[in-house]
Design a protein around this motif. Sequence first.
Motif, short mmCIF file in Angstrom:
data_model
loop_
_atom_site.label_atom_id
_atom_site.label_comp_id
_atom_site.label_asym_id
_atom_site.label_seq_id
_atom_site.Cartn_x
_atom_site.Cartn_y
_atom_site.Cartn_z
N PHE A 99 -5.12 2.07 -3.14
CA PHE A 99 -6.31 1.21 -3.02
C PHE A 99 -6.54 0.51 -4.35
N SER B 30 0.81 -1.23 0.00
CA SER B 30 0.00 0.00 0.00
C SER B 30 0.84 1.27 0.00
N ILE C 139 -3.73 -4.33 0.48
CA ILE C 139 -4.18 -3.05 -0.11
C ILE C 139 -5.72 -3.03 -0.02
#
Length: 414
Positions: free
Chosen positions: A343, A338, A361
């Motif tokens: 995202f 991440s 993520i």
Amino acid sequence: MTALYEPVTHCRICGGESFLPVVDLGTTPLANALVDPERVGEPELAFPLAAIRCVSCGLVQLSVVVHPEIMFRHYLYSSSASQPLLAHFDAYAEEVTARYASPGSLVVEVGSNDGVLLAPFARRQVRVLGIEPSTNIAAIANRAGLETWSEFFEPHVARRAVRERGEAAAVVANNVLAHIHDLGGVLEALDVLLAPAGVFVAEVPYLADLLAQTEFDTIYHEHLSYFALRPLKRLLEQGGLELFDVRHLPVHGGSIRIFAGRPGRHQPTPELAVALAAEDAAGLDRGDVYAEFAERVVASRDALVTLLSELRAAGKSVAALGATAKGNTLLNYCGVRSDLIAFVADTTALKHGRLTPGMHIPIRPERAILDERPDYTLLLAWNYAATIIPRFAAYIGAGGRFIHPMPIARIVGP
Ligand code: JHZ
Ligand code: ZN
């Protein structure tokens, strides 16, 4: 099988015991084992992910088999979430109905998921039955009135289907043969279920495309086998079926749709002869073809990691689109967490609020791309690039850019 996974010692088609390495992608979690954020501290199951090639029949396969109950009883992939598949399956039902079924005849689908293909058959007045091991996904189809048994496709299930519903004019199987370890059992079940003139129609991702386009991300634990025509033909013959037709399709990065029936029942087509000759010419039995593939895999990983690292260093925001199974091979093999991807957006409601396996993520609804407008969006569902990119014209118009990871990461311009 009692252990969580077992190493492959015998080829599932020919029984051969000698294998050559194809590619080693390390140890990764299961591609569809999305993580509940509340359980993020708990250990995740992870398994070796490597492909090998049978010396005697050429079948490319994983070096391990993870227990199917772990992978398939609860499933988060729902075919209907991918809009382009609806048209694909409607045309599919049209073709199979026109050629092999008529109103009232029975079509059975193996691995019928949420009924995305059963529905267009049912609209054509064909009787349908789905066989789908995932209980939560089978329930979606049943709620829509598409009868689906939550079972693995085994001979006893085929016998029950014949008892209760009669013999099938067609048995269809899309993106499921690669998921099944006991292929002999599938052939046995087909023999029980198919009417004398019945046809077996199956779609599988095509090994020749995987190699040519370096689609290494389509290698994950659910995909036990990576089919080419020659090993498939041999498998069908061993089970008393004759391959008589084939179609090459762009879906899922390149697939083949094969048609088989009882020997002598259907005339082999010229297209089949052409496809077999093309496959023989592609060198799928040559070691250098696989060695070069394995080198391109490493180069592809390095290019993606370099690009994402440069974008981060330049202060750019990056998201991804498609919480795909293959995306999880890509993210884990490349070690993309991440800090590089904020995202992953996806149309599947079942996936929202969860984290991608291993890399953790967060997965959000697809509109997050429009709301947040990341500078770059990595296409983890790159197989749908041709429909996704035009749909995001407003995002691109506002300066957003897509990154296509295959065969080597590149920024896709407007
Ligand atoms: P998609 C699946 O793999 C599952 P995956 C399975 N393991 C298999 O064998 C292969 O297919 C062949 C979303 N999406 O089809 C929906 C958008 O968000 O590439 C899906 O979650 N926007 C059985 O998971 C995912 O992306 C869109 O516009 O690698 C697509 O998954 C579209 C089109 C899809 O397969
Ligand atoms: Zn073999």
